[in-house]
Design an enzyme around this catalytic site. Structure first.
Site, mmCIF file in Angstrom:
data_model
loop_
_atom_site.group_PDB
_atom_site.id
_atom_site.type_symbol
_atom_site.label_atom_id
_atom_site.label_comp_id
_atom_site.label_asym_id
_atom_site.label_seq_id
_atom_site.Cartn_x
_atom_site.Cartn_y
_atom_site.Cartn_z
ATOM 1 N N GLN A 1 -2.924 -17.027 -3.664
ATOM 2 C CA GLN A 1 -3.326 -16.420 -4.616
ATOM 3 C C GLN A 1 -4.524 -16.964 -5.384
ATOM 4 O O GLN A 1 -5.418 -16.654 -6.008
ATOM 5 C CB GLN A 1 -2.074 -16.247 -5.662
ATOM 6 C CG GLN A 1 -1.168 -15.154 -5.124
ATOM 7 C CD GLN A 1 -1.598 -13.846 -4.863
ATOM 8 O OE1 GLN A 1 -2.458 -13.254 -5.470
ATOM 9 N NE2 GLN A 1 -1.620 -13.398 -3.593
ATOM 10 N N HIS B 1 0.869 -1.258 -0.011
ATOM 11 C CA HIS B 1 0.006 -0.082 0.107
ATOM 12 C C HIS B 1 0.911 1.196 0.097
ATOM 13 O O HIS B 1 1.070 2.158 1.029
ATOM 14 C CB HIS B 1 -0.815 0.144 1.333
ATOM 15 C CG HIS B 1 -2.064 -1.014 0.827
ATOM 16 N ND1 HIS B 1 -2.011 -2.150 1.529
ATOM 17 C CD2 HIS B 1 -3.255 -0.878 0.217
ATOM 18 C CE1 HIS B 1 -3.193 -2.799 1.286
ATOM 19 N NE2 HIS B 1 -3.818 -2.231 0.475
ATOM 20 N N HIS C 1 -7.017 6.810 -3.094
ATOM 21 C CA HIS C 1 -7.904 5.941 -2.627
ATOM 22 C C HIS C 1 -7.273 5.157 -1.401
ATOM 23 O O HIS C 1 -7.939 4.653 -0.503
ATOM 24 C CB HIS C 1 -8.463 4.809 -3.457
ATOM 25 C CG HIS C 1 -7.563 3.786 -3.807
ATOM 26 N ND1 HIS C 1 -6.370 3.743 -4.678
ATOM 27 C CD2 HIS C 1 -7.621 2.369 -3.216
ATOM 28 C CE1 HIS C 1 -5.649 2.673 -4.633
ATOM 29 N NE2 HIS C 1 -6.258 1.966 -3.670
ATOM 30 N N ASP C 2 -5.881 5.098 -1.247
ATOM 31 C CA ASP C 2 -5.090 4.304 -0.096
ATOM 32 C C ASP C 2 -4.221 5.373 0.501
ATOM 33 O O ASP C 2 -3.415 4.875 1.414
ATOM 34 C CB ASP C 2 -4.281 3.308 -0.602
ATOM 35 C CG ASP C 2 -5.410 1.866 -0.568
ATOM 36 O OD1 ASP C 2 -6.504 1.977 0.194
ATOM 37 O OD2 ASP C 2 -5.034 0.872 -1.285
ATOM 38 N N SER D 1 2.724 4.548 -2.825
ATOM 39 C CA SER D 1 2.285 5.283 -4.041
ATOM 40 C C SER D 1 2.307 4.664 -5.125
ATOM 41 O O SER D 1 1.779 4.866 -6.400
ATOM 42 C CB SER D 1 2.941 6.612 -4.186
ATOM 43 O OG SER D 1 4.119 6.130 -4.452
ATOM 44 N N THR D 2 3.099 3.463 -5.286
ATOM 45 C CA THR D 2 3.156 2.713 -6.713
ATOM 46 C C THR D 2 1.832 1.965 -6.755
ATOM 47 O O THR D 2 1.061 1.751 -7.759
ATOM 48 C CB THR D 2 4.328 1.471 -6.551
ATOM 49 O OG1 THR D 2 5.665 2.319 -6.472
ATOM 50 C CG2 THR D 2 4.386 0.917 -7.746
ATOM 51 N N HIS D 3 1.275 1.570 -5.618
ATOM 52 C CA HIS D 3 -0.040 1.001 -5.874
ATOM 53 C C HIS D 3 -1.174 2.019 -6.047
ATOM 54 O O HIS D 3 -1.965 1.722 -7.027
ATOM 55 C CB HIS D 3 -0.432 0.258 -4.345
ATOM 56 C CG HIS D 3 -2.024 -0.010 -4.272
ATOM 57 N ND1 HIS D 3 -2.343 -1.067 -5.139
ATOM 58 C CD2 HIS D 3 -2.987 0.163 -3.485
ATOM 59 C CE1 HIS D 3 -3.910 -1.139 -4.926
ATOM 60 N NE2 HIS D 3 -4.043 -0.344 -4.077
HETATM 61 N N1 LIG Z 1 -2.758 -10.319 -4.803
HETATM 62 C C1 LIG Z 1 -3.318 -10.145 -3.764
HETATM 63 N N2 LIG Z 1 -3.457 -11.343 -2.951
HETATM 64 C C2 LIG Z 1 -3.974 -11.145 -1.704
HETATM 65 N N3 LIG Z 1 -4.643 -10.124 -1.170
HETATM 66 C C3 LIG Z 1 -4.606 -9.073 -2.148
HETATM 67 C C4 LIG Z 1 -3.995 -9.224 -3.419
HETATM 68 N N4 LIG Z 1 -4.238 -7.814 -4.104
HETATM 69 C C5 LIG Z 1 -5.070 -6.972 -3.173
HETATM 70 N N5 LIG Z 1 -5.348 -8.002 -1.991
HETATM 71 C C6 LIG Z 1 -6.177 -7.303 -0.918
HETATM 72 O O1 LIG Z 1 -7.235 -6.839 -1.353
HETATM 73 C C7 LIG Z 1 -7.474 -5.732 -0.682
HETATM 74 C C8 LIG Z 1 -8.210 -4.455 -1.679
HETATM 75 O O2 LIG Z 1 -8.408 -3.420 -0.641
HETATM 76 P P1 LIG Z 1 -6.901 -2.679 0.027
HETATM 77 O O3 LIG Z 1 -6.483 -2.137 -1.231
HETATM 78 O O4 LIG Z 1 -7.323 -2.004 1.105
HETATM 79 O O5 LIG Z 1 -6.292 -3.963 0.355
HETATM 80 C C9 LIG Z 1 -6.171 -5.157 -0.395
HETATM 81 C C10 LIG Z 1 -5.454 -6.430 -0.148
HETATM 82 O O6 LIG Z 1 -5.712 -6.632 1.220
#
Ligand SMILES: Nc1ncnc2c1ncn2[C@@H]1O[C@@H]2COP(=O)(O)O[C@H]2[C@H]1O
Length: 908
Positions: free
Chosen positions: A844, A634, A675-676, A636-638
């Site tokens: 996954q 989580h 958003h995050d 800034s790349t995300h």
């Molecule tokens: N590849 C992934 N594997 C497991 N959990 C994920 C993955 N990508 C996103 N998430 C989860 O999905 C959530 C979506 O909301 P958030 O970005 O708050 O937090 C994210 C992670 O907790």
């Protein structure tokens, strides 16, 4: 049980009185007609007041062949009245009179209703024939001769539930007051009818409506049908007949004498609901006789029938089981207790051969070729589930038409009494299921929680408020459907109703996790459930997370556009295989700033917000600075990745001519970027479990997303230099703010299935989305929510190399949370996400199967981006392969990967 009309106390022996003497006339017709039925006629009225008691379902089912036996005269034509059967009336009469009456011989069960002649032909002391003189003279109850009381003993035996002296009312609909109208009026008055004259259809309907409101019914409506010029009698009759409460009103048409030469005009009137057509006459005597016959032959039976609805209701509500068959032993009537006993609905019972509901042999009741006999003994009843219950059954044959028994009345109870036994049997649910009342009863009893009088009163007031929600309407509609469907359909609807009555209609019932894999269970459970499940154990340790209060300094690279490598990479910024990790690297961990500016430029955000590019640049820099670099996922790349996906989706929507307006594009990009923001790298559950101030602030509800949205606006509005909204007018800003907040909140995973279900139900339906939602705006909201959601978790549908890197990053972040939970003795939100033991492929596989797959398919069908599905499937297969090969840990997986930043191999 006492039945009374609202205007009259229960008084079956009723003392008859004529409240007024006829204002007429030298042309008295008393002697011409047999007026023995005068008291009967005077006593017929009625009934609509009494019938305020609702006619039950069972009663409606009873409407079989009409029983009307009104006589027709040479100059009149009579319509059959579609009402209840004599059989039903007899049965009701018999049942209500007393249990003892069930043993009376059938011949006694003749009903005191029907033709005028039945009253008129009686003779001898104590019979109706003696009424004439006494009634003509009687002025008060005390003046009534005793023989009236004697006659009324019959009424005691077979009550018609009529008040003794109702004022009969007539509505005359005549276009003009000519001599014919005058004679009809006089004839009515001669028979003590209270006359109202109206001149048009509208006036007539209006008068009826008002009378309905004041419970003052018209027993007789006479319409001038001599010409269609003034009034369309056929139309008026049809309208009245179809107006609520007028199925038993007597309607008479006054026709030209010439009409009686051919039948078509009269038949049209009768088919429109007219009960009888009479010929016009200026002769008062003739008109009076005609009217008298109508009073006896139509109005009285109608009134009797209408009041018998009270008896049907009584019978319907009886605790005892009562059913009636015809002479072929097919069930014609069953009361509610029968439904309970048999565990069947009325529509399943009616018309059934009696043999189907008994295990016992019925030859004792009816043997082929032999007459139906009375019976009193034990028979075993077969319930719907084939369970047999021995019952004490009494059977009484009744002659409804003719002298031979035509109907059998069955009365059951269990041997040794105790009818409440039936209430203890498993029951089909009763209508109205799902009514507001029953919904309330299911959830809580308002009265039981109101302990003091004051609260009770105010709560009682509340329940009468028009608070019916759409869901209640849906429940009511389904309940109505349920009343007329098969047992299987009813069961299905029951299930549907059960779901509808639950709260959180769109909240997921956590899909049964088929996998025996605890890692997937852990992950999905943590994502889809709220924090409360983890709230039992608390640590007193302070959270190491500091959020939101310090403004981080944003460093805006001075010559960002001058970097040709960045520029070159950004040329690909809308393609699905855009290399976000390379951007991260070449921008020195400022991917959001660069990617953001590129997106803002491509989608004209500067113009849309009417803002200088530098303000946008500064805003992006500040937002990026508030992402935590220390977070592996989580960061800034995300955010840049989600913004990039958002740009790609907007482009594809535009290609598909599903154009978002410029402000929608701008707000979507802003929401994606922010958003995050200020994500602590720990989940909301962790924040709640550790008493983090954010969890306290947001009451453990949507903690992180609330914080991301709030801090976005706090930062933006807190500094004019970065306030990208400052040039928007109030309304536009308000709307933009609302959209951004809504989109950020939509990324909360506990509502994942709710959003997905709504999206699929609106966009996956054959019906135009606009017909399923209240407004275009609502459709647009659902679409934007899904857009940001898919963008947010699109990493499993990215080219494999990126997908694996994201999986590594999120796993690492989860591991760090678990490490901290262990270290601080906090509840461990995802125990399986332990770096020593966790299988990344398994996590996954679970994530794709339970969260991603359905959503990607839904989104792809909407937006048409098959590469999403292709990538997802390739990645899924790869995870499966790794799993099979035992490539589990991050180290194992990373060892198999080429370094990030190189073009992935599975992209298009
Ligand atoms: N590849 C992934 N594997 C497991 N959990 C994920 C993955 N990508 C996103 N998430 C989860 O999905 C959530 C979506 O909301 P958030 O970005 O708050 O937090 C994210 C992670 O907790």
């Amino acid at each position: 049980m006492i039945i009374s009309s609202p205007s009259q106390p229960a008084n079956l022996s009723g003392t008859g009185t004529t409240s007024s003497t006829s204002p007429l006339s030298e042309e008295s017709v008393e002697s011409d007609c047999n007026c023995a039925g005068a008291a009967t006629a005077a006593g017929v009225g009625a009934g609509t007041g009494t019938t305020a008691l609702m006619m039950g379902r069972a009663a409606r089912q009873m409407q079989t062949p009409a029983m009307e036996a009104a006589t027709s005269t040479t100059s009149s034509t009579t319509a059959t009245t579609p009402t209840t059967t004599a059989a039903a009336a007899a049965a009701i009469t018999t049942t209500i009179t007393s249990r003892a009456s069930l043993t009376r011989p059938a011949s006694e069960s003749e009903l005191l209703v029907g033709t005028g002649t039945s009253g008129t032909s009686s003779s001898g002391g104590g019979r109706p024939g003696h009424r004439k003189s006494s009634l003509a003279l009687a002025l008060t109850p005390e003046d009534e001769p005793m023989d009236v009381y004697t006659r009324n003993l019959m009424d005691l035996k077979y009550p018609t539930v009529l008040p003794p002296n109702p004022q009969l009312k007539a509505l005359l609909v005549f276009h003009k007051s000519d001599s014919i109208c005058e004679v009809v009026t006089l004839a009515c008055q001669r028979h003590q009818l209270d006359v109202t004259l109206v001149k048009s259809k509208e006036e007539a309907l209006d008068t009826l409506q008002k009378s309905y409101a004041t419970a003052q019914c018209y027993h007789l409506i006479i319409i001038d049908a001599r010409s269609t010029k003034g009034l369309d009698a056929e139309h008026i009759a049809r309208t009245i007949r179809h107006t609520h409460g007028h199925h038993l009103t007597t309607i008479i048409a006054v026709c030209k004498k010439s009409f009686f030469e051919k039948d078509d005009a009269l038949i049209a009137l009768l088919d429109a609901g007219v009960n009888r057509c009479i010929a016009e006459t200026t002769n008062l005597a003739m008109c009076s006789v005609e009217l008298k016959q109508i009073l006896h032959s139509i109005i009285r039976p109608h009134n009797v029938m209408s009041t018998q609805q009270a008896l049907y209701t009584a019978l319907h509500r009886l605790k005892e089981v009562v059913l009636i068959t015809d002479d072929l032993l097919r069930i014609q009537y069953a009361n509610r207790a029968t439904e309970r006993l048999l565990n069947m609905r009325l529509d399943e019972i009616i018309s059934k051969p009696l043999a189907d509901i008994f295990v016992s042999d019925l030859s004792t009741i009816s043997e082929q070729g032999k007459s139906i006999k009375e019976f009193d003994g034990i028979l075993t009843v077969r319930r719907k589930n084939q369970e047999g219950i021995p019952m004490h059954v009494r059977v009484v044959p009744v002659a409804c038409i003719g002298s031979a028994p035509t109907h059998l009345i069955f009365n059951f109870d269990i041997p040794g009494g105790g009818m409440d036994f039936i209430a203890t049997l498993p029951q089909p649910k009763e209508a109205p299921r799902g009514s507001l009342h029953s919904v309330r009863r299911c959830s809580f009893d308002v009265r039981s929680i109101a302990s003091d009088g004051l609260r009770r009163t105010s709560l009682a007031k509340l329940t009468s408020l028009p608070l019916e929600a759409p869901i209640t309407k849906i429940i009511n509609l389904l309940s109505q459907v349920q009343e007329n469907c098969s047992a299987d359909e009813a069961r299905l609807i029951d299930k549907v109703l059960e779901f509808l009555k639950r709260e959180g209609l769109y909240s997921p019932q956590m899909k049964e996790i088929r996998t025996d894999d605890p890692i997937a269970t852990d992950l999905i459970g943590a994502l889809l459930t709220g924090p409360s499940v983890y709230s039992s154990r608390r640590s007193s340790n302070d959270s190491i997370i500091r959020t939101g209060n310090s403004t981080r300094t944003a460093i805006v690279p001075a010559k960002m556009k001058a970097n040709p490598i960045v520029m070159e990479l950004l040329e690909e910024s809308l393609s699905w295989d855009f290399d976000i990790f390379k951007l991260e690297e070449i921008t020195d961990y400022h991917p959001l700033l660069y990617l953001g500016m590129e997106m803002f430029r491509r989608f004209d955000v500067f113009a849309t917000l009417n803002i200088d590019e530098n303000v946008c640049k500064a805003w992006l820099a500040v937002i990026e600075a508030h992402y935590h670099k220390s977070n592996t996922y989580h960061n800034s790349t995300h955010a840049a990745d989600v913004m990039q996906a958002t740009g790609a989706f907007i482009t594809q929507l535009t290609n598909r001519e599903m154009v978002m307006d410029r402000m929608d594009e701008a707000t979507a990009l802003i929401a994606a970027a922010a958003h995050d923001v200020d994500h602590p790298g720990r989940s909301s559950a962790f924040l709640s479990n550790s008493n983090n101030p954010l969890a306290i602030l947001y009451n453990d509800l949507t903690v992180l997303e609330n914080h991301h949205a709030a801090i976005t606006f706090k930062l933006t509005l807190g500094d004019d230099k970065i306030n990208i909204f400052k040039n928007l007018d109030k309304e536009t800003y308000k709307s933009a703010r609302s959209t951004i907040i809504d989109m950020i909140l939509a990324t909360e995973m506990t509502r994942h299935f709710e959003h997905l279900a709504k999206f699929v139900s609106v966009f996956g339906s054959e019906v135009e989305p606009r017909e399923l939602v209240q407004s275009e705006e609502e459709t647009s909201i659902l679409m934007r929510r899904m857009l940001i959601k898919v963008a947010d978790v699109s990493n499993p549908a990215r080219p494999m190399q990126y997908c694996i890197e994201w999986a590594r990053r999120i796993a690492e972040e989860y591991f760090m949370q678990t490490d901290e939970e262990k270290q601080r003795h906090l509840p461990i939100v995802m125990p399986m996400f332990d770096r020593a033991t966790c299988s990344i492929p398994k996590s996954q596989i679970g994530f794709i199967e339970y969260i991603i797959q359905d959503m990607m398919h839904a989104w792809d069908s909407f937006i048409d981006m098959p590469q999403l599905i292709t990538c997802m499937q390739i990645n899924y297969s790869q995870w499966k392969k790794y799993d099979e090969q035992g490539v589990n840990t991050l180290a194992d997986i990373m060892a198999k990967q080429p370094p990030v930043g190189n073009k992935p191999s599975n992209s298009k």
